[in-house]
Design a protein around this motif. Structure first.
Motif, PDB file in Angstrom:
ATOM      1  N   GLY A  66       0.811  -1.215   0.000  1.00 50.48           N
ATOM      2  CA  GLY A  66       0.000   0.000   0.000  1.00 50.48           C
ATOM      3  C   GLY A  66       0.842   1.262   0.000  1.00 50.48           C
ATOM      4  N   ALA A  67       1.902   1.270   0.822  1.00 52.38           N
ATOM      5  CA  ALA A  67       2.768   2.448   0.896  1.00 52.38           C
ATOM      6  C   ALA A  67       3.466   2.702  -0.430  1.00 52.38           C
ATOM      7  CB  ALA A  67       3.793   2.274   2.019  1.00 52.38           C
ATOM      8  N   MET A  68       3.972   1.617  -1.059  1.00 51.53           N
ATOM      9  CA  MET A  68       4.635   1.773  -2.351  1.00 51.53           C
ATOM     10  C   MET A  68       3.659   2.215  -3.428  1.00 51.53           C
ATOM     11  SD  MET A  68       7.802   1.258  -1.866  1.00 51.53           S
ATOM     12  CE  MET A  68       8.341   1.150  -3.578  1.00 51.53           C
ATOM     13  N   SER A  69       2.458   1.657  -3.375  1.00 49.52           N
ATOM     14  CA  SER A  69       1.448   2.045  -4.358  1.00 49.52           C
ATOM     15  C   SER A  69       1.080   3.525  -4.211  1.00 49.52           C
ATOM     16  CB  SER A  69       0.201   1.173  -4.184  1.00 49.52           C
ATOM     17  OG  SER A  69      -0.825   1.592  -5.044  1.00 49.52           O
ATOM     18  N   MET A  70       0.903   3.970  -2.970  1.00 48.64           N
ATOM     19  CA  MET A  70       0.581   5.375  -2.728  1.00 48.64           C
ATOM     20  C   MET A  70       1.700   6.285  -3.232  1.00 48.64           C
ATOM     21  SD  MET A  70      -2.391   6.003  -1.174  1.00 48.64           S
ATOM     22  CE  MET A  70      -2.118   7.503  -0.231  1.00 48.64           C
ATOM     23  N   ALA A  71       2.950   5.896  -2.929  1.00 49.19           N
ATOM     24  CA  ALA A  71       4.090   6.716  -3.337  1.00 49.19           C
ATOM     25  C   ALA A  71       4.207   6.775  -4.855  1.00 49.19           C
ATOM     26  CB  ALA A  71       5.378   6.160  -2.726  1.00 49.19           C
ATOM     27  N   ALA A  72       4.090   5.608  -5.501  1.00 47.27           N
ATOM     28  CA  ALA A  72       4.216   5.570  -6.959  1.00 47.27           C
ATOM     29  C   ALA A  72       3.091   6.353  -7.630  1.00 47.27           C
ATOM     30  CB  ALA A  72       4.212   4.117  -7.438  1.00 47.27           C
ATOM     31  N   GLY A  73       1.874   6.159  -7.134  1.00 49.27           N
ATOM     32  CA  GLY A  73       0.747   6.873  -7.716  1.00 49.27           C
ATOM     33  C   GLY A  73       0.868   8.373  -7.565  1.00 49.27           C
ATOM     34  N   GLU A  74       1.287   8.800  -6.369  1.00 53.72           N
ATOM     35  CA  GLU A  74       1.446  10.237  -6.132  1.00 53.72           C
ATOM     36  C   GLU A  74       2.579  10.815  -6.971  1.00 53.72           C
ATOM     37  OE1 GLU A  74      -0.310  13.466  -4.107  1.00 53.72           O
ATOM     38  OE2 GLU A  74      -0.864  11.345  -4.251  1.00 53.72           O
ATOM     39  N   TYR A  75       3.668  10.050  -7.107  1.00 54.92           N
ATOM     40  CA  TYR A  75       4.801  10.528  -7.906  1.00 54.92           C
ATOM     41  C   TYR A  75       4.389  10.723  -9.368  1.00 54.92           C
ATOM     42  CZ  TYR A  75       9.329  10.830 -10.162  1.00 54.92           C
ATOM     43  OH  TYR A  75      10.395  11.250 -10.915  1.00 54.92           O
ATOM     44  N   VAL A  76       3.708   9.732  -9.922  1.00 57.66           N
ATOM     45  CA  VAL A  76       3.273   9.829 -11.314  1.00 57.66           C
ATOM     46  C   VAL A  76       2.293  10.985 -11.500  1.00 57.66           C
ATOM     47  CG1 VAL A  76       1.962   8.670 -13.132  1.00 57.66           C
ATOM     48  CG2 VAL A  76       3.662   7.395 -11.813  1.00 57.66           C
ATOM     49  N   SER A  77       1.331  11.104 -10.579  1.00 53.92           N
ATOM     50  CA  SER A  77       0.326  12.152 -10.689  1.00 53.92           C
ATOM     51  C   SER A  77       0.945  13.544 -10.609  1.00 53.92           C
ATOM     52  CB  SER A  77      -0.716  11.977  -9.581  1.00 53.92           C
ATOM     53  OG  SER A  77      -1.637  13.046  -9.580  1.00 53.92           O
ATOM     54  N   VAL A  78       1.801  13.750  -9.599  1.00 55.98           N
ATOM     55  CA  VAL A  78       2.399  15.077  -9.412  1.00 55.98           C
ATOM     56  C   VAL A  78       3.426  15.371 -10.499  1.00 55.98           C
ATOM     57  CG1 VAL A  78       3.744  16.510  -7.834  1.00 55.98           C
ATOM     58  CG2 VAL A  78       1.942  15.039  -6.941  1.00 55.98           C
ATOM     59  N   SER A  79       4.125  14.341 -10.989  1.00 52.69           N
ATOM     60  CA  SER A  79       5.065  14.556 -12.096  1.00 52.69           C
ATOM     61  C   SER A  79       4.324  15.037 -13.337  1.00 52.69           C
ATOM     62  CB  SER A  79       5.817  13.263 -12.412  1.00 52.69           C
ATOM     63  OG  SER A  79       6.679  12.902 -11.363  1.00 52.69           O
ATOM     64  N   THR A  80       3.174  14.452 -13.601  1.00 52.38           N
ATOM     65  CA  THR A  80       2.365  14.886 -14.737  1.00 52.38           C
ATOM     66  C   THR A  80       1.906  16.331 -14.551  1.00 52.38           C
ATOM     67  OG1 THR A  80       1.575  12.623 -15.087  1.00 52.38           O
ATOM     68  CG2 THR A  80       0.278  14.400 -16.063  1.00 52.38           C
ATOM     69  N   GLN A  81       1.492  16.657 -13.329  1.00 54.77           N
ATOM     70  CA  GLN A  81       1.082  18.028 -13.047  1.00 54.77           C
ATOM     71  C   GLN A  81       2.250  18.995 -13.231  1.00 54.77           C
ATOM     72  OE1 GLN A  81      -0.631  18.594  -9.150  1.00 54.77           O
ATOM     73  NE2 GLN A  81      -0.352  20.812  -9.232  1.00 54.77           N
ATOM     74  N   ARG A  82       3.426  18.611 -12.733  1.00 54.17           N
ATOM     75  CA  ARG A  82       4.602  19.471 -12.844  1.00 54.17           C
ATOM     76  C   ARG A  82       4.996  19.666 -14.316  1.00 54.17           C
ATOM     77  NH1 ARG A  82       8.668  20.803  -9.091  1.00 54.17           N
ATOM     78  NH2 ARG A  82      10.674  21.348 -10.003  1.00 54.17           N
ATOM     79  N   ASP A  83       4.945  18.590 -15.120  1.00 54.71           N
ATOM     80  CA  ASP A  83       5.260  18.705 -16.539  1.00 54.71           C
ATOM     81  C   ASP A  83       4.292  19.656 -17.229  1.00 54.71           C
ATOM     82  OD1 ASP A  83       7.299  16.923 -16.183  1.00 54.71           O
ATOM     83  OD2 ASP A  83       6.188  15.183 -16.954  1.00 54.71           O
ATOM     84  N   THR A  84       3.026  19.573 -16.850  1.00 55.97           N
ATOM     85  CA  THR A  84       2.026  20.468 -17.427  1.00 55.97           C
ATOM     86  C   THR A  84       2.303  21.911 -17.047  1.00 55.97           C
ATOM     87  OG1 THR A  84       0.348  18.715 -17.352  1.00 55.97           O
ATOM     88  CG2 THR A  84      -0.438  20.983 -17.555  1.00 55.97           C
ATOM     89  N   GLU A  85       2.641  22.137 -15.776  1.00 50.95           N
ATOM     90  CA  GLU A  85       2.954  23.491 -15.321  1.00 50.95           C
ATOM     91  C   GLU A  85       4.169  24.051 -16.063  1.00 50.95           C
ATOM     92  OE1 GLU A  85       1.404  23.099 -10.672  1.00 50.95           O
ATOM     93  OE2 GLU A  85       3.521  22.816 -11.169  1.00 50.95           O
ATOM     94  N   ARG A  86       5.185  23.228 -16.242  1.00 51.22           N
ATOM     95  CA  ARG A  86       6.380  23.688 -16.959  1.00 51.22           C
ATOM     96  C   ARG A  86       6.067  24.011 -18.412  1.00 51.22           C
ATOM     97  NH1 ARG A  86      10.851  19.343 -14.602  1.00 51.22           N
ATOM     98  NH2 ARG A  86      11.528  20.601 -12.810  1.00 51.22           N
ATOM     99  N   ALA A  87       5.232  23.188 -19.045  1.00 50.66           N
ATOM    100  CA  ALA A  87       4.862  23.447 -20.434  1.00 50.66           C
ATOM    101  C   ALA A  87       4.077  24.749 -20.559  1.00 50.66           C
ATOM    102  CB  ALA A  87       4.041  22.274 -20.975  1.00 50.66           C
ATOM    103  N   LEU A  88       3.175  24.986 -19.629  1.00 47.59           N
ATOM    104  CA  LEU A  88       2.394  26.220 -19.655  1.00 47.59           C
ATOM    105  C   LEU A  88       3.282  27.443 -19.434  1.00 47.59           C
ATOM    106  CD1 LEU A  88      -0.743  25.070 -17.616  1.00 47.59           C
ATOM    107  CD2 LEU A  88      -0.658  25.604 -20.065  1.00 47.59           C
TER     108      LEU A  88
END
Length: 239
Positions: A66-88
């Motif tokens: 569960g801990a690894m799943s939470m970490a991986a999911g959050e990392y992927v989600s926030v990385s996508t958000q960060r990439d979007t912010e950088r592109a904008l």
């Protein structure tokens, strides 16, 4: 008592304060996930067997997964958000470089849409553009602070830690008592913990306490009931 700027000392409005509240709320929700998922897992196993080693193995595996799943999911989600912010932001930099007059007019129109007069909106846009054009446009157009982009590693570690802390409570509750009282003690501990996390979440979000606490507790009780029923059926079928 109001301060010199006309605000109130107990009403912080800065973006850092809002970010801290969001992190705290995310931490509470992560702990809540750890409580519910681990409680459901260990109660299901305890309903099927009284073997302590089986419960420990399932519980620790559940916490780790569960801990690894939470970490991986959050990392992927926030990385996508960060990439979007950088592109904008990159797009905004290009537009400011290639069409500064159009961007100035756009910024003024945005402030005018917020209630400023055309003259004042233009003055504000000019002054903010002279100070930091990218920051001004990013804040008004995109709702982004170029200096405070989301960090996927921070989010991942925070989610992992919050989930683990929450998960340890039902794991300890199921292992400490003798077999006859394991499930009851765990259920009580989980209900109390969920009531607390529901209360904290409601306070952080300014929501009504009673519905938030009841929803939280009801979800946990439902999860434990379902997994206990499954464990009981499986235990009978293999015995």
């Amino acid at each position: 008592m109001a301060d010199r700027a006309g605000g109130h000392e107990h009403e912080p409005h800065d973006q850092n304060h809002a970010a801290r509240l969001n992190w705290l709320r995310a931490g509470v929700l992560g702990a809540n996930d750890g409580i519910v998922s681990t409680a459901g897992l260990v109660i299901g196993v305890a309903a099927a067997t009284t073997e302590r080693s089986a419960i420990i193995t399932a519980g620790l595996a559940g916490v780790a997964a569960g801990a690894m799943s939470m970490a991986a999911g959050e990392y992927v989600s926030v990385s996508t958000q960060r990439d979007t912010e950088r592109a904008l932001l990159a797009k905004e930099r290009r537009e400011l470089r290639e069409m500064p007059e159009e961007e100035l007019a756009e910024l003024a129109s945005l402030y005018q849409a917020r209630g400023l007069s055309p003259e004042l909106a233009h003055q504000v846009a000019v002054q903010l553009t002279q100070h930091d054009a990218l920051a001004a446009h990013a804040e008004v157009e995109l709702g982004i602070d170029p200096e405070e982009l989301t960090n996927p590693w921070h989010a991942a570690w925070a989610s992992m830690a919050a989930f683990t802390v929450g998960a340890l409570l039902p794991l300890a509750a199921i292992l400490l008592p003798a077999p006859p009282g394991r499930v009851a003690v765990t259920a009580v501990a989980v209900v109390v913990a969920l009531a607390l996390t529901g209360w904290i979440s409601a306070n952080l979000g300014g929501a009504r306490l009673r519905p938030a606490v009841l929803r939280n507790v009801a979800g946990g009780v439902l999860a434990m009931t379902v997994t206990y029923a499954i464990g009981s059926v499986v235990g009978l079928s293999v015995s």
